[in-house]
Design a protein around this motif. Structure first.
Motif, PDB file in Angstrom:
ATOM      1  N   TRP A 137      59.556  57.816  89.455  1.00  0.00           N
ATOM      2  CA  TRP A 137      59.557  59.118  89.178  1.00  0.00           C
ATOM      3  C   TRP A 137      59.086  59.532  90.880  1.00  0.00           C
ATOM      4  O   TRP A 137      58.508  59.084  91.505  1.00  0.00           O
ATOM      5  CB  TRP A 137      58.127  59.577  88.488  1.00  0.00           C
ATOM      6  N   TRP A 143      52.396  74.725  79.334  1.00  0.00           N
ATOM      7  CA  TRP A 143      53.682  74.059  79.292  1.00  0.00           C
ATOM      8  C   TRP A 143      54.299  74.138  78.208  1.00  0.00           C
ATOM      9  O   TRP A 143      55.751  74.001  77.913  1.00  0.00           O
ATOM     10  CB  TRP A 143      53.075  72.453  79.843  1.00  0.00           C
ATOM     11  N   LEU A 161      63.831  65.725  78.244  1.00  0.00           N
ATOM     12  CA  LEU A 161      62.345  65.531  78.827  1.00  0.00           C
ATOM     13  C   LEU A 161      61.654  64.344  78.182  1.00  0.00           C
ATOM     14  O   LEU A 161      60.865  63.631  78.408  1.00  0.00           O
ATOM     15  CB  LEU A 161      61.655  66.911  78.846  1.00  0.00           C
ATOM     16  N   ARG A 162      61.352  64.562  76.757  1.00  0.00           N
ATOM     17  CA  ARG A 162      60.557  63.754  75.793  1.00  0.00           C
ATOM     18  C   ARG A 162      61.029  62.160  76.108  1.00  0.00           C
ATOM     19  O   ARG A 162      60.244  61.123  76.214  1.00  0.00           O
ATOM     20  CB  ARG A 162      60.691  64.112  74.534  1.00  0.00           C
ATOM     21  N   ARG A 216      62.500  61.141  78.601  1.00  0.00           N
ATOM     22  CA  ARG A 216      62.110  60.616  79.951  1.00  0.00           C
ATOM     23  C   ARG A 216      60.412  60.523  80.141  1.00  0.00           C
ATOM     24  O   ARG A 216      60.113  59.777  81.119  1.00  0.00           O
ATOM     25  CB  ARG A 216      62.598  61.433  81.369  1.00  0.00           C
ATOM     26  N   GLU A 217      59.889  61.231  79.275  1.00  0.00           N
ATOM     27  CA  GLU A 217      58.258  60.792  79.402  1.00  0.00           C
ATOM     28  C   GLU A 217      57.683  59.692  78.722  1.00  0.00           C
ATOM     29  O   GLU A 217      56.798  59.321  79.196  1.00  0.00           O
ATOM     30  CB  GLU A 217      57.563  62.139  78.603  1.00  0.00           C
ATOM     31  N   LYS A 218      58.624  59.069  77.861  1.00  0.00           N
ATOM     32  CA  LYS A 218      57.895  57.655  77.256  1.00  0.00           C
ATOM     33  C   LYS A 218      57.639  56.683  78.188  1.00  0.00           C
ATOM     34  O   LYS A 218      56.319  56.240  77.974  1.00  0.00           O
ATOM     35  CB  LYS A 218      59.247  57.169  76.340  1.00  0.00           C
ATOM     36  N   ARG A 255      54.206  57.627  80.057  1.00  0.00           N
ATOM     37  CA  ARG A 255      53.177  57.720  78.881  1.00  0.00           C
ATOM     38  C   ARG A 255      52.843  56.325  78.587  1.00  0.00           C
ATOM     39  O   ARG A 255      51.585  56.078  78.488  1.00  0.00           O
ATOM     40  CB  ARG A 255      53.564  58.407  77.749  1.00  0.00           C
TER      41      ARG A 255
END
Length: 168
Positions: free
Chosen positions: A3, A49, A64-65, A67-69, A72
């Motif tokens: 990131w 957000w 986005l979700r 790539r957030e995994k 997180r």
């Protein structure tokens, strides 16, 4: 991890060349991006957000979700910000402990260019942070992962201008 955040703020002149070449510099298949062709590319978060995301397309939100995994799953992420005027909110020793932890485990330490590579240099940065805290001009952001410091941006605000001093 993989990131990276590019923060363009408080620039004296617009970087139109960057805006015009952003797709070339940051290919969309490798970078999640939101670019506005105003004076400087930015993401406007007027409200929250979630409200911002509601204005985006379904494919943008899905991407986005996805790539957030990974982040997180790595742990709980939070930012600690010390902004001008609230510099006494976190003690000097805590701040320097975070900076030392981050710098000493970074690629900069391996290259010998981290602020912890020399006791003399680290004392200098310690004095600088302490003076800026007392003066109320310290601008520091520390990223924590499960309360473990992993990166920082150290700077100061003087005469309304942000001066970045070190990133690690």
């Amino acid at each position: 991890g993989d990131w990276h955040i590019l923060r363009l703020a408080k620039l004296s002149t617009p970087l139109m060349a960057l805006v015009e070449r952003s797709a070339e510099i940051f290919p969309q298949d490798r970078f999640l991006q939101e670019t506005h062709t105003a004076e400087v590319p930015y993401i406007s978060l007027r409200d929250s957000w979630e409200e911002y995301l509601a204005e985006r397309s379904a494919s943008f939100r899905r991407n986005l979700r996805s790539r957030e995994k990974k982040p997180r799953q790595a742990g709980a992420v939070r930012f600690v910000e010390v902004r001008p005027g609230d510099s006494a909110s976190i003690g000097h020793e805590q701040l320097m402990s975070w900076l030392a932890s981050i710098a000493s485990s970074s690629w900069k330490a391996k290259a010998g260019t981290a602020i912890t590579s020399s006791d003399r240099v680290f004392r200098y940065f310690g004095d600088l942070v302490e003076r800026w805290q007392r003066s109320g001009i310290l601008d520091l952001c520390v990223l924590l992962l499960d309360d473990r410091p992993i990166s920082y941006v150290l700077g100061a605000v003087y005469a309304g201008q942000f001066m970045e001093i070190d990133v690690c």
